[in-house]
Design an enzyme around this catalytic site. Sequence first.
Site, PDB file in Angstrom:
ATOM      1  N   CYS A  75       5.677   2.239  -6.437  1.00 55.66           N
ATOM      2  CA  CYS A  75       5.815   0.786  -6.621  1.00 55.66           C
ATOM      3  C   CYS A  75       5.076  -0.030  -5.568  1.00 55.66           C
ATOM      4  O   CYS A  75       4.439  -1.041  -5.889  1.00 55.66           O
ATOM      5  CB  CYS A  75       7.299   0.423  -6.645  1.00 55.66           C
ATOM      6  SG  CYS A  75       8.267   1.299  -5.407  1.00 55.66           S
ATOM      7  N   HIS A 100      10.039  -6.068  -4.255  1.00 58.01           N
ATOM      8  CA  HIS A 100       9.528  -5.635  -2.957  1.00 58.01           C
ATOM      9  C   HIS A 100       8.617  -6.707  -2.366  1.00 58.01           C
ATOM     10  O   HIS A 100       7.840  -7.342  -3.092  1.00 58.01           O
ATOM     11  CB  HIS A 100       8.652  -4.390  -3.117  1.00 58.01           C
ATOM     12  CG  HIS A 100       9.387  -3.116  -3.409  1.00 58.01           C
ATOM     13  ND1 HIS A 100      10.753  -3.010  -3.501  1.00 58.01           N
ATOM     14  CD2 HIS A 100       8.901  -1.857  -3.605  1.00 58.01           C
ATOM     15  CE1 HIS A 100      11.081  -1.742  -3.758  1.00 58.01           C
ATOM     16  NE2 HIS A 100       9.972  -1.025  -3.833  1.00 58.01           N
TER      17      HIS A 100
END
Length: 357
Positions: free
Chosen positions: A148, A262
């Site tokens: 990710c 994130h």
Amino acid sequence: MSLVEPAQSLSPEAAVTQSLDAPLVAIVGATGAVGVELLRCLEERDFPLSGLRLLASPRSAGQTFRFRGQELTVEALGPDSFEGVGLALFSAGSGVSKQYASLAVAAGAVVVDNSSAFRMDAAVPLVVPEVNGDAIARHKGIVANPNCVAAIATVPLWPLHQRHRIRKVIAATYQAASGAGAAAMEELRQSTAAYLAGEAFEPRVLRHPYAFNLFSHDSAMDPETGTNGEESKVMAETKRILNLPDLAMGITCVRVPVLRAHCIALTVEFAEPVTPQAVRDLLAAAPGVRVVDDAASNHYPMPVEASGQGDVLAGRIRQDSSDPSGRTVSLFVAGDQLLKGAALNAVQIAERLVGRS
Ligand code: A2P
């Protein structure tokens, strides 16, 4: 578009002849944090498919999900799960991928794998469509979906590299609970509620208390280099996606008490002096990036605004004061770990496989 046929009605002959034109699609790990988003992305993006099979562990067999107005029942993953499947989206961890991806390919499916199982296999393309989408055409049955952080970082790094050639990247991450799965998200919710109620909470999924805390990424540390597993993956995959094997890169990965997006602080050294405005202009025109860089209102990329949407937000774009040559720029980015960091990127790959984009 409506769901035409349930999976079970396809004949074995169809399995042999089925192309990636509106394939029967399987989601492996359909009950997980990413699996649920895969289902949602397929629905929201009106993905062309002839049927959808939801697979998970035997624990989840019988659970139901709605898709395009129909109720689909989760089946237990097994060796026969891929009969008739043309496209299999795997998101159940690398152990499951190593055990079942080859069975899916043998059954005639193309696999888009969200685990780390094949990402550094030279025969398997590792793809962020905005960066190296052309690599998908070289697949031999499996396309790997990146880590990710690597996916979120490379979307803005690529247009900058194309214009000014990146020499070095120093990064620090602020990683959400979703990267550790649905159970970690639940642990964040429950431990926060317990903390606020003044109750004791014993962590079960993560090693450390998560509420009102943060900690170094909980992957195994290499004692020789001092780099943890997540940091190694991000560096190796970023270099591979950007096709920059000699890129100088350092990173510190940290888990923060955020549910699903994130953030990454990036300090990027270019081959030549580059102004923050030039970086801003390039990112404003880049696919998959949205510039959020409003100094007057202190409005920069934030997890709450990155969550639930597909763009990588980029801002706090400024010259790095430690480099008087003017070749180094710092920026802060945020991306939804479950979407661009996982499900959305996988579905974008799948769209290329069916000739959609
Ligand atoms: P289940 O919900 O039945 O355990 P997450 O990353 O959010 O933890 O989700 C992991 C996903 O992978 C879930 O859908 C989970 O199913 C699935 N999964 C885990 N282990 C297996 C397995 N051995 N076989 C099939 N699916 C698995």
